[in-house]
Design a protein around this motif. Structure first.
Motif, PDB file in Angstrom:
ATOM      1  N   GLY A  86      15.451 -22.041  21.728  1.00  0.00           N
ATOM      2  CA  GLY A  86      15.782 -22.070  20.314  1.00  0.00           C
ATOM      3  C   GLY A  86      17.281 -22.155  20.119  1.00  0.00           C
ATOM      4  N   ASN A  88      20.441 -21.539  16.954  1.00  0.00           N
ATOM      5  CA  ASN A  88      20.758 -20.908  15.684  1.00  0.00           C
ATOM      6  C   ASN A  88      22.166 -21.320  15.276  1.00  0.00           C
ATOM      7  OD1 ASN A  88      21.161 -19.241  13.506  1.00  0.00           O
ATOM      8  ND2 ASN A  88      21.077 -17.342  14.671  1.00  0.00           N
ATOM      9  N   ASN A 108      13.426 -25.626  17.548  1.00  0.00           N
ATOM     10  CA  ASN A 108      12.785 -24.342  17.249  1.00  0.00           C
ATOM     11  C   ASN A 108      11.325 -24.475  16.841  1.00  0.00           C
ATOM     12  OD1 ASN A 108      15.419 -23.524  17.611  1.00  0.00           O
ATOM     13  ND2 ASN A 108      15.612 -22.507  15.652  1.00  0.00           N
ATOM     14  N   GLY A 135      10.161 -15.166  18.364  1.00  0.00           N
ATOM     15  CA  GLY A 135      10.664 -15.437  17.032  1.00  0.00           C
ATOM     16  C   GLY A 135      11.958 -14.689  16.808  1.00  0.00           C
ATOM     17  N   SER A 136      12.075 -14.123  15.639  1.00  0.00           N
ATOM     18  CA  SER A 136      13.263 -13.380  15.259  1.00  0.00           C
ATOM     19  C   SER A 136      12.910 -12.512  14.063  1.00  0.00           C
ATOM     20  CB  SER A 136      14.377 -14.357  14.863  1.00  0.00           C
ATOM     21  OG  SER A 136      15.441 -13.697  14.217  1.00  0.00           O
ATOM     22  N   GLY A 139      12.530 -14.217  10.954  1.00  0.00           N
ATOM     23  CA  GLY A 139      11.297 -14.911  10.624  1.00  0.00           C
ATOM     24  C   GLY A 139      10.428 -14.108   9.673  1.00  0.00           C
ATOM     25  N   TYR A 149      17.685 -21.547   9.908  1.00  0.00           N
ATOM     26  CA  TYR A 149      17.166 -20.788  11.043  1.00  0.00           C
ATOM     27  C   TYR A 149      15.975 -19.930  10.629  1.00  0.00           C
ATOM     28  CZ  TYR A 149      17.038 -17.492  14.945  1.00  0.00           C
ATOM     29  OH  TYR A 149      16.641 -16.712  16.001  1.00  0.00           O
ATOM     30  N   CYS A 150      16.113 -19.211   9.519  1.00  0.00           N
ATOM     31  CA  CYS A 150      15.007 -18.390   9.022  1.00  0.00           C
ATOM     32  C   CYS A 150      13.768 -19.243   8.788  1.00  0.00           C
ATOM     33  CB  CYS A 150      15.394 -17.671   7.728  1.00  0.00           C
ATOM     34  SG  CYS A 150      16.619 -16.366   7.913  1.00  0.00           S
ATOM     35  N   LYS A 153      12.019 -19.898  12.001  1.00  0.00           N
ATOM     36  CA  LYS A 153      11.382 -18.704  12.561  1.00  0.00           C
ATOM     37  C   LYS A 153      10.176 -18.267  11.726  1.00  0.00           C
ATOM     38  CE  LYS A 153      13.781 -18.630  16.202  1.00  0.00           C
ATOM     39  NZ  LYS A 153      13.142 -18.892  17.499  1.00  0.00           N
ATOM     40  N   ARG A 157       6.380 -18.009  13.326  1.00  0.00           N
ATOM     41  CA  ARG A 157       5.490 -16.866  13.080  1.00  0.00           C
ATOM     42  C   ARG A 157       4.136 -17.343  12.555  1.00  0.00           C
ATOM     43  NH1 ARG A 157       7.043 -12.601   8.626  1.00  0.00           N
ATOM     44  NH2 ARG A 157       6.089 -14.205   7.398  1.00  0.00           N
ATOM     45  N   HIS A 176       3.341 -13.103  19.328  1.00  0.00           N
ATOM     46  CA  HIS A 176       4.604 -13.456  18.680  1.00  0.00           C
ATOM     47  C   HIS A 176       5.488 -12.218  18.702  1.00  0.00           C
ATOM     48  CE1 HIS A 176       7.220 -13.968  15.063  1.00  0.00           C
ATOM     49  NE2 HIS A 176       7.373 -15.159  15.621  1.00  0.00           N
ATOM     50  N   SER A 178       9.265 -10.642  17.693  1.00  0.00           N
ATOM     51  CA  SER A 178      10.392 -10.868  16.787  1.00  0.00           C
ATOM     52  C   SER A 178      11.521  -9.893  17.065  1.00  0.00           C
ATOM     53  CB  SER A 178       9.947 -10.716  15.336  1.00  0.00           C
ATOM     54  OG  SER A 178       8.984 -11.658  15.006  1.00  0.00           O
TER      55      SER A 178
END
Length: 185
Positions: A86, A88, A108, A135-136, A139, A149-150, A153, A157, A176, A178
Motif C-alpha cells: 500500500g 499513502n 491499495n 487496512g488502517s 479505513g 488514502y481513507c 482503506k 475493509r 482484515h 486495521s
C-alpha cells in the motif's frame, strides 16, 4: 496449524509493516514468498532465513508482475496471503494530482483485489487457508489530509467483509486488520 507449517505470500514486504511481518514470521519458522518493489530490502530480509524465504521484486499494479507472483505462489503452494502492499500520500484532496490519487487506488485497492482473485483457486485447494488484508484505522474514520488514502482503506475493509461472507463455507478465512498509528517509543 503451526507457523512453521505455513507457506505465506506477503506483499509490500519491503515496506514498514510488511518488513516487520517478514521478520516476525521468519522467526516463527514460516516459509515465505516476499514481494515488494525494493529488491535490495527483499534480499536483506531473505538473509534472515535463506532456506525459507523466497523473494520476488514486483510492482503489483503491473499485470505481468502480478502474473509472475501468481505463478510462483502456485509453485510454492502458498496457503496464506497477506496483502500488506500500500501507499499513502498526505495532502489536501483538492491539492492532490489525479496521477497521485489514481496510483494510490491502483495499488491499495485494484492490485489487491486482482491479486487476491487470481490466488483464490490456489487457496481454495488447501484444507485451511487465510487471506489477511492490512487496512488502517483510517479505513474506519475519515481524516483530513488523507481523503484519498481513507477512501482506499474504506474500500479494503468493505472488500474484506464481503469476501469473508462469500467464502464462509470454504476452507478460506478472510481477516482484515486495521493498525493505528504507532504509539510512543
Amino acid at each position: 496449524m503451526r507457523w512453521s507449517d505455513r507457506r505465506i505470500l506477503i506483499t509490500g514486504a519491503s515496506g514498514g509493516i510488511g518488513r516487520e511481518l517478514v521478520t516476525l514470521l521468519a522467526q516463527r519458522g514460516a516459509r515465505l514468498l516476499i514481494v515488494g518493489r525494493n529488491a535490495s530490502v527483499l534480499k536483506t530480509l531473505a538473509a534472515l532465513a535463506p532456506d525459507r524465504i523466497h523473494t520476488l521484486s514486483a510492482d503489483l499494479t503491473m499485470p505481468d508482475d502480478r502474473h509472475r507472483v501468481v505463478e510462483i505462489a502456485e509453485e510454492t503452494r502458498i496457503d496464506m496471503l497477506i496483502n500488506a502492499a500500500g501507499v499513502n500520500h498526505f495532502g489536501l484532496f483538492d491539492e492532490q494530482s489525479p496521477v497521485a490519487i489514481s496510483s494510490m487506488v491502483d495499488l491499495n485497492v485494484t492490485a489487491t483485489l486482482l491479486l487476491t482473485q487470481a490466488l483464490l483457486p490456489r487457496l481454495l485447494h488447501e484444507n485451511s487457508a487465510w487471506i489477511v488484508n492490512l487496512g488502517s484505522a483510517f479505513g474506519a474514520i475519515g481524516h483530513p489530509g488523507y481523503t484519498a488514502y481513507c477512501t482506499t482503506k474504506f474500500a479494503l475493509r468493505g472488500f474484506s467483509q464481503a469476501l469473508r461472507r462469500e467464502l464462509a463455507d470454504t476452507p478460506v478465512q478472510v481477516l482484515h486488520i486495521s493498525p493505528g498509528p504507532p504509539g510512543p517509543a
